[in-house]
Design a protein around this motif. Structure first.
Motif, PDB file in Angstrom:
ATOM      1  N   ALA A 183       0.846  -1.206   0.000  1.00 25.79           N
ATOM      2  CA  ALA A 183       0.000   0.000   0.000  1.00 25.79           C
ATOM      3  C   ALA A 183       0.874   1.245   0.000  1.00 25.79           C
ATOM      4  N   TYR A 184       0.428   2.229  -0.744  1.00 30.40           N
ATOM      5  CA  TYR A 184       1.166   3.485  -0.843  1.00 30.40           C
ATOM      6  C   TYR A 184       1.231   4.170   0.513  1.00 30.40           C
ATOM      7  N   GLN A 185       2.414   4.713   0.823  1.00 30.42           N
ATOM      8  CA  GLN A 185       2.608   5.456   2.062  1.00 30.42           C
ATOM      9  C   GLN A 185       3.125   6.846   1.738  1.00 30.42           C
ATOM     10  N   PRO A 186       2.746   7.836   2.544  1.00 29.85           N
ATOM     11  CA  PRO A 186       3.227   9.194   2.294  1.00 29.85           C
ATOM     12  C   PRO A 186       4.754   9.223   2.206  1.00 29.85           C
ATOM     13  N   GLY A 187       5.253   9.881   1.171  1.00 30.89           N
ATOM     14  CA  GLY A 187       6.692   9.951   0.965  1.00 30.89           C
ATOM     15  C   GLY A 187       7.190   9.000  -0.103  1.00 30.89           C
ATOM     16  N   ASP A 188       6.379   7.998  -0.507  1.00 32.36           N
ATOM     17  CA  ASP A 188       6.779   7.078  -1.576  1.00 32.36           C
ATOM     18  C   ASP A 188       6.893   7.836  -2.901  1.00 32.36           C
ATOM     19  N   ASP A 189       7.784   7.376  -3.739  1.00 29.50           N
ATOM     20  CA  ASP A 189       7.978   7.969  -5.059  1.00 29.50           C
ATOM     21  C   ASP A 189       6.753   7.641  -5.926  1.00 29.50           C
ATOM     22  N   VAL A 190       6.074   8.682  -6.391  1.00 26.93           N
ATOM     23  CA  VAL A 190       4.861   8.452  -7.188  1.00 26.93           C
ATOM     24  C   VAL A 190       5.186   7.722  -8.490  1.00 26.93           C
ATOM     25  N   ARG A 191       6.443   7.807  -8.939  1.00 30.62           N
ATOM     26  CA  ARG A 191       6.818   7.120 -10.171  1.00 30.62           C
ATOM     27  C   ARG A 191       6.829   5.608  -9.993  1.00 30.62           C
ATOM     28  N   ALA A 192       6.825   5.135  -8.732  1.00 34.82           N
ATOM     29  CA  ALA A 192       6.851   3.704  -8.467  1.00 34.82           C
ATOM     30  C   ALA A 192       5.458   3.127  -8.229  1.00 34.82           C
ATOM     31  N   ILE A 193       4.420   3.930  -8.401  1.00 37.36           N
ATOM     32  CA  ILE A 193       3.052   3.436  -8.183  1.00 37.36           C
ATOM     33  C   ILE A 193       2.732   2.328  -9.194  1.00 37.36           C
ATOM     34  N   ASP A 194       2.183   1.244  -8.708  1.00 38.25           N
ATOM     35  CA  ASP A 194       1.728   0.141  -9.565  1.00 38.25           C
ATOM     36  C   ASP A 194       0.285   0.433  -9.955  1.00 38.25           C
ATOM     37  N   TRP A 195       0.076   0.927 -11.157  1.00 41.39           N
ATOM     38  CA  TRP A 195      -1.256   1.384 -11.550  1.00 41.39           C
ATOM     39  C   TRP A 195      -2.217   0.217 -11.767  1.00 41.39           C
ATOM     40  N   ARG A 196      -1.712  -0.938 -12.138  1.00 34.70           N
ATOM     41  CA  ARG A 196      -2.606  -2.086 -12.326  1.00 34.70           C
ATOM     42  C   ARG A 196      -3.193  -2.540 -10.994  1.00 34.70           C
ATOM     43  N   VAL A 197      -2.353  -2.666  -9.977  1.00 32.09           N
ATOM     44  CA  VAL A 197      -2.836  -3.068  -8.658  1.00 32.09           C
ATOM     45  C   VAL A 197      -3.708  -1.969  -8.070  1.00 32.09           C
ATOM     46  N   THR A 198      -3.324  -0.735  -8.297  1.00 32.81           N
ATOM     47  CA  THR A 198      -4.117   0.390  -7.802  1.00 32.81           C
ATOM     48  C   THR A 198      -5.521   0.375  -8.408  1.00 32.81           C
ATOM     49  N   ALA A 199      -5.593   0.108  -9.715  1.00 30.60           N
ATOM     50  CA  ALA A 199      -6.919   0.073 -10.370  1.00 30.60           C
ATOM     51  C   ALA A 199      -7.743  -1.101  -9.886  1.00 30.60           C
ATOM     52  N   ARG A 200      -7.091  -2.236  -9.630  1.00 32.56           N
ATOM     53  CA  ARG A 200      -7.831  -3.423  -9.210  1.00 32.56           C
ATOM     54  C   ARG A 200      -8.346  -3.297  -7.789  1.00 32.56           C
TER      55      ARG A 200
END
Length: 312
Positions: A56-73
């Motif tokens: 799960a995303y945490q404040p301070g994580d690099d937004v470029r590393a977001i997994d958009w597939r898992v986020t959408a699911r």
């Protein structure tokens, strides 16, 4: 073929060298490299990273590393985590040519190269890095890609033994002056950024072209230079008149001639100085090896001399 100790190598000899790894700490400790191996870890030549997990995303994580597939699911932001690549590819660049089929002391230079390759190879496996190599000679080239397995190291040994035994069973033409250069050029094609390459060759093999290839390789890979020599490479014996023959050519010299002795020593000093200057210019370790001394003792001394704060 009869195997003469010190003239040709055997598999048993290379395998037995694993028992001497503990005598010289080529790798200081688990997770920490020695002053000799893995000296240079810049951003350009970093090891690279491997995917580890998604959380799960945490404040301070690099937004470029977001997994958009898992986020959408999941409809919750998730980020990818990576870890540093743990297995480093290590290449042993090994010469087995007629100019190495000589020795006046403990072993032939070709055998010393093989022994050093075996000791380093076992050390690499003990540090959980990948080991491979390239073997070049008068008319052959062998390439074993790095893997983290005992079987791959034994395969390298098998190829090394074959190349070594060729030196004793058949007369070969002199090594082309650009053979080291050609091997280094091929090595650059497969060396990944951050790889470690240890060059074990005859002290006489360094040419302008080879030096240029080493300079190019050093930009993206870590290098260690291990030129091999024999005491007779540096000083002629006072044996009087000697006759040397190669094919149809013959040469008579008087080894007691002071002018000849001085010129011979000056050439040797120039070769040694060239290796030293190259090492300093590229900022890479230089570990010259001689047939006159025990391999482990020489490596242990080099390791001590590369420790921070060492003074001659």
């Amino acid at each position: 073929m009869d195997i003469v100790h010190g003239v040709s190598i055997t598999l048993a000899e290379l395998v037995d060298l694993r028992h001497r790894v503990s005598e010289v700490k080529l790798f200081s400790a688990a997770g920490r490299r020695s002053p000799l191996i893995g000296l240079h870890h810049s951003r350009l030549r970093g090891r690279g990273i491997d995917f580890d997990q998604v959380r799960a995303y945490q404040p301070g994580d690099d937004v470029r590393a977001i997994d958009w597939r898992v986020t959408a699911r999941t409809r919750e932001p998730h980020t990818k985590l990576f870890h540093e690549e743990r297995e480093r590819p290590v290449y042993l660049l090994l010469e087995q040519s007629q100019q190495l089929f000589f020795g006046s002391q403990r072993v032939f230079k070709s055998v010393l190269v093989a022994q050093a390759a075996a000791l380093i190879g076992w050390s690499v496996l003990g540090h959980s890095d990948r080991i491979g190599g390239m073997i070049f000679g008068d008319d052959h080239f062998r390439d074993i890609r790095p893997r983290r397995s005992k079987q791959n190291l034994l395969r390298l040994f098998d190829q090394l033994i074959q190349a070594n035994h060729i030196l004793q069973t058949a007369a070969k033409p002199p090594l082309p002056r650009d053979a080291l250069c050609l091997m280094l050029r091929r090595a650059r094609e497969v060396l990944r950024p951050g790889s470690l390459a240890l060059v074990l060759c005859d002290e006489r093999s360094l040419t302008d072209a080879a030096e240029q290839q080493l300079s190019l390789a050093a930009r993206h890979s870590d290098l260690v230079l291990l030129p091999v020599s024999d005491p007779l490479d540096h000083r002629l014996p006072e044996a009087g008149f000697l006759r040397f023959a190669q094919g149809q050519a013959e040469l008579d010299i008087d080894t007691r001639d002071p002018a000849l002795q001085q010129a011979y020593q000056q050439q040797a000093q120039q070769r040694q100085a060239r290796w030293t200057q190259l090492s300093r210019r590229l900022g890479i370790p230089l570990l010259p090896l001689s047939t006159a001394y025990d391999l482990v003792d020489q490596l242990r001394l080099h390791l001590h001399q590369h420790q921070p704060g060492y003074q001659k």
